[in-house]
Design a protein around this motif. Structure first.
Motif, PDB file in Angstrom:
ATOM      1  N   ARG A 294       0.818  -1.217   0.000  1.00  0.00           N
ATOM      2  CA  ARG A 294       0.000   0.000   0.000  1.00  0.00           C
ATOM      3  C   ARG A 294       0.851   1.266   0.000  1.00  0.00           C
ATOM      4  NH1 ARG A 294      -4.848  -2.020  -1.541  1.00  0.00           N
ATOM      5  NH2 ARG A 294      -5.892  -3.223   0.093  1.00  0.00           N
ATOM      6  N   ARG A 295       1.853   1.304   0.850  1.00  0.00           N
ATOM      7  CA  ARG A 295       2.727   2.477   0.937  1.00  0.00           C
ATOM      8  C   ARG A 295       4.059   2.048   1.537  1.00  0.00           C
ATOM      9  NH1 ARG A 295      -0.521   5.857   5.583  1.00  0.00           N
ATOM     10  NH2 ARG A 295      -2.296   4.579   4.978  1.00  0.00           N
ATOM     11  N   GLY A 296       5.041   2.928   1.414  1.00  0.00           N
ATOM     12  CA  GLY A 296       6.351   2.619   1.945  1.00  0.00           C
ATOM     13  C   GLY A 296       7.070   1.590   1.080  1.00  0.00           C
ATOM     14  N   ARG A 297       7.846   0.727   1.691  1.00  0.00           N
ATOM     15  CA  ARG A 297       8.644  -0.258   0.970  1.00  0.00           C
ATOM     16  C   ARG A 297       8.661  -1.584   1.728  1.00  0.00           C
ATOM     17  NH1 ARG A 297      13.492  -1.091   3.465  1.00  0.00           N
ATOM     18  NH2 ARG A 297      14.140   0.464   5.026  1.00  0.00           N
ATOM     19  N   ASP A 315      -2.982  -3.153   6.640  1.00  0.00           N
ATOM     20  CA  ASP A 315      -3.978  -2.071   6.720  1.00  0.00           C
ATOM     21  C   ASP A 315      -4.742  -2.099   8.036  1.00  0.00           C
ATOM     22  OD1 ASP A 315      -3.447  -0.944   4.256  1.00  0.00           O
ATOM     23  OD2 ASP A 315      -4.828  -2.268   3.187  1.00  0.00           O
ATOM     24  N   ASP A 326       0.237   8.968   9.784  1.00  0.00           N
ATOM     25  CA  ASP A 326       1.149   8.236   8.918  1.00  0.00           C
ATOM     26  C   ASP A 326       1.966   7.272   9.769  1.00  0.00           C
ATOM     27  OD1 ASP A 326       2.782   7.303   6.976  1.00  0.00           O
ATOM     28  OD2 ASP A 326       3.861   9.183   6.617  1.00  0.00           O
ATOM     29  N   GLY A 346       6.806  -0.111   5.940  1.00  0.00           N
ATOM     30  CA  GLY A 346       5.851  -0.307   4.859  1.00  0.00           C
ATOM     31  C   GLY A 346       4.509  -0.797   5.353  1.00  0.00           C
TER      32      GLY A 346
END
Length: 551
Positions: A294-297, A315, A326, A346
């Motif tokens: 979804r986001r980050g790594r 999530d 965040d 992540g």
């Protein structure tokens, strides 16, 4: 390797199995109550037929308490004989049930189903209790009232007709209610089991293999295990026909690690304690399972090799613990000490456990290191056929160490194992519901038959006075089905409440599923109607002329 000798002594197994055992116990108790209510109704009918006998016994000096003792003795003999038969049937059925268990899950365990002293004493106690409780009501009802009319030739039917039928109707309604609860539970579980095959776990489970290794038997150290499993994954992933491969420390879909954590606030203070699930994973895990980022790594190879203090969360973790904040670069304490802090790098999509009794917890992923490799599992996504992929994994494992034997299975076998609780629950509930329906229908048939036999002259008089056969049929059916309808409505309410107890086994299906309620009610009413029609038709064969001459 040393592990507990008793399979059911594992705390997590007992924790997951106890609710199912409790539900099963309630279901079996309901069937017992239906059977007892059925026998009580038959004893009531038999008692009314024996009023003339009881009147004669009373007239020659027998006391009512002595007659109650006689009737209770007869009831206890029935109950004890039924209990003995139940032990024999249970012993046979238990072995048949074990034979139907998945071999992969139960082959390594032995079950002794021979009845011991505890089981025999329990069965004897239940038999005596049911014999007394459900034999006392018919006995008291039989010996109640004035017996003088029963000594007359025509007094028996008149007395029986004047006696209120509320007890019989109450027992019949109770049977219908219990049968409705069991049938409704069976319907919900069967619908839930059907829905489980389309249940979205958030994982891509097509064309996957699981290879399990226990490297303790080869006396591998943690570093040797890590080297072996890493080399195995790298070699398998590079072969044709293999799309992706990775390592994990738990059995996919049927096992999960759990722990407690706290989110570290921006001021450095730890937040509230909460439960979370976690997996120790290696490179390629998310690609193998098809879990979207979804986001980050994700973890870098260097972080995986070093076992860096970083984590990837899902999530659900973000929604429950961070809300709109965040989560990236925020520390989370996965333990009790500051040394257990890890930085979130992540966020990936949430997954859903396939095992219904397993709690849905926020999940975190850690780089797998050290001892975790000793019992590691290789997960492989392949593009060809399963046998070829299995041979490939087995060949590579032998090349690395001929003494290591992997346990290979398709992911579908893990799915079958995860669905075992709900499949067994559905099968048992369906069987018990069918038995309850059969008992309830036999009870309805008996009650209506008794009513028809007692009212033959009344029916003949009604028909002689002009009542048509359809009207007589409706009268008898309504009087027989009215308590069933009342019991079905009561059973629906109880079933709605009971559905909340099994909602974890329904895979998202509503405990108030209208299809299950409508289908169950229809089955019960139709079956009860058929059971009542057969004896009711006998009443229509009464000859009014013969009845009038007899009157």
């Amino acid at each position: 390797t040393i592990s507990p000798g008793a399979f059911f002594n594992y705390p997590n197994l007992f924790q997951e199995g106890a609710p199912l055992a409790a539900i099963l116990f309630v279901a079996v108790t309901l069937v017992l109550l239906v059977a007892c209510a059925n026998v009580a109704n038959m004893l009531l009918a038999r008692g009314l037929a024996r009023r003339q006998e009881m009147a004669i016994r009373l007239s020659i000096g027998a006391g009512r308490w002595r007659l109650i003792q006689q009737l209770l003795t007869e009831s206890l003999m029935l109950a004890i004989a039924g209990g003995a038969g139940g032990v024999a049937i249970a012993w046979t059925a238990g072995h048949a049930l074990l034979a139907a268990m998945p071999a992969s899950e139960f082959a390594a365990h032995q079950f002794d189903l021979s009845p011991d002293s505890t089981i025999l004493l329990y069965t004897l106690g239940i038999s005596i209790l049911t014999g007394i409780v459900f034999g006392l009501l018919p006995a008291l009802s039989t010996l109640r009232g004035d017996f003088s009319p029963a000594l007359k030739a025509a007094g028996l039917e008149g007395a029986a007709r004047r006696r209120p039928a509320w007890l019989q109707n109450t027992l019949l309604a109770g049977q219908a209610a219990a049968g409705m609860v069991l049938l409704l539970s069976a319907g919900l579980l069967l619908r839930g089991f059907e829905k489980a095959f389309s249940f979205d776990t958030g994982l891509d489970l097509h064309h996957m293999l699981v290879a399990s290794f226990d490297l303790r038997q080869q006396q591998y150290t943690a570093s040797q295990s890590e080297q072996f499993m890493t080399d195995l994954r790298d070699r398998v992933a590079a072969l044709p026909g293999i799309e992706a491969a990775s390592l994990t420390s738990v059995a996919p879909l049927i096992s999960s690690n759990q722990g407690q954590a706290r989110v570290i606030g921006r001021d450095g203070s730890p937040g509230r304690l909460f439960q979370f699930g976690f997996d120790d994973i290696a490179d390629g895990y998310f690609a193998t399972y098809g879990i979207r980022i979804r986001r980050g790594r994700l973890f870098t190879p260097a972080e995986l090799r070093a076992g860096a203090k970083v984590t990837v969360i899902d999530d659900r973790f973000v929604q429950q613990q961070f809300g709109t904040e965040d989560p990236l670069r925020r520390p989370v304490r996965f333990g009790d000490r500051p040394e257990d802090d890890r930085e979130v790098i992540g966020v990936v999509a949430s997954t859903q456990p396939l095992e219904p009794t397993q709690a849905v917890l926020p999940r975190a992923y850690f780089p797998m290191r050290g001892l975790r490799f000793i019992e590691a599992r290789l997960i492989v996504r392949y593009s060809g056929d399963a046998p070829s992929a299995m041979k490939t994994v087995e060949r590579v494992a032998r090349e690395l160490d001929p003494a290591v034997t992997p346990r290979l299975q398709r992911i579908e076998e893990n799915i079958d194992m995860a669905l075992t609780p709900v499949r067994l629950a559905a099968a048992v509930a369906g069987t018990l519901g069918s038995v309850a329906l059969l008992l309830a229908c036999s009870g309805i048939y008996g009650v209506v038959s008794f009513a028809v036999n007692r009212r033959r002259r009344e029916v003949g008089v009604r028909m002689a006075l002009g009542a048509g056969k359809p009207a007589v049929m409706r009268l008898i059916l309504w009087q027989g089905l009215k308590p069933v309808l009342v019991g079905a409505l009561a059973g629906s309410s109880l079933g709605a409440a009971g559905g909340q107890l099994i909602r974890n086994l329904l895979y998202g299906l509503s405990a108030l599923d209208p299809i299950s309620f409508l289908g169950t009610g229809t089955v019960l009413v139709v079956a009860a109607g058929l059971a009542a029609v057969l004896p009711a038709r006998a009443a229509l064969r009464v000859d009014p002329a013969v009845t009038l001459r007899y009157e």
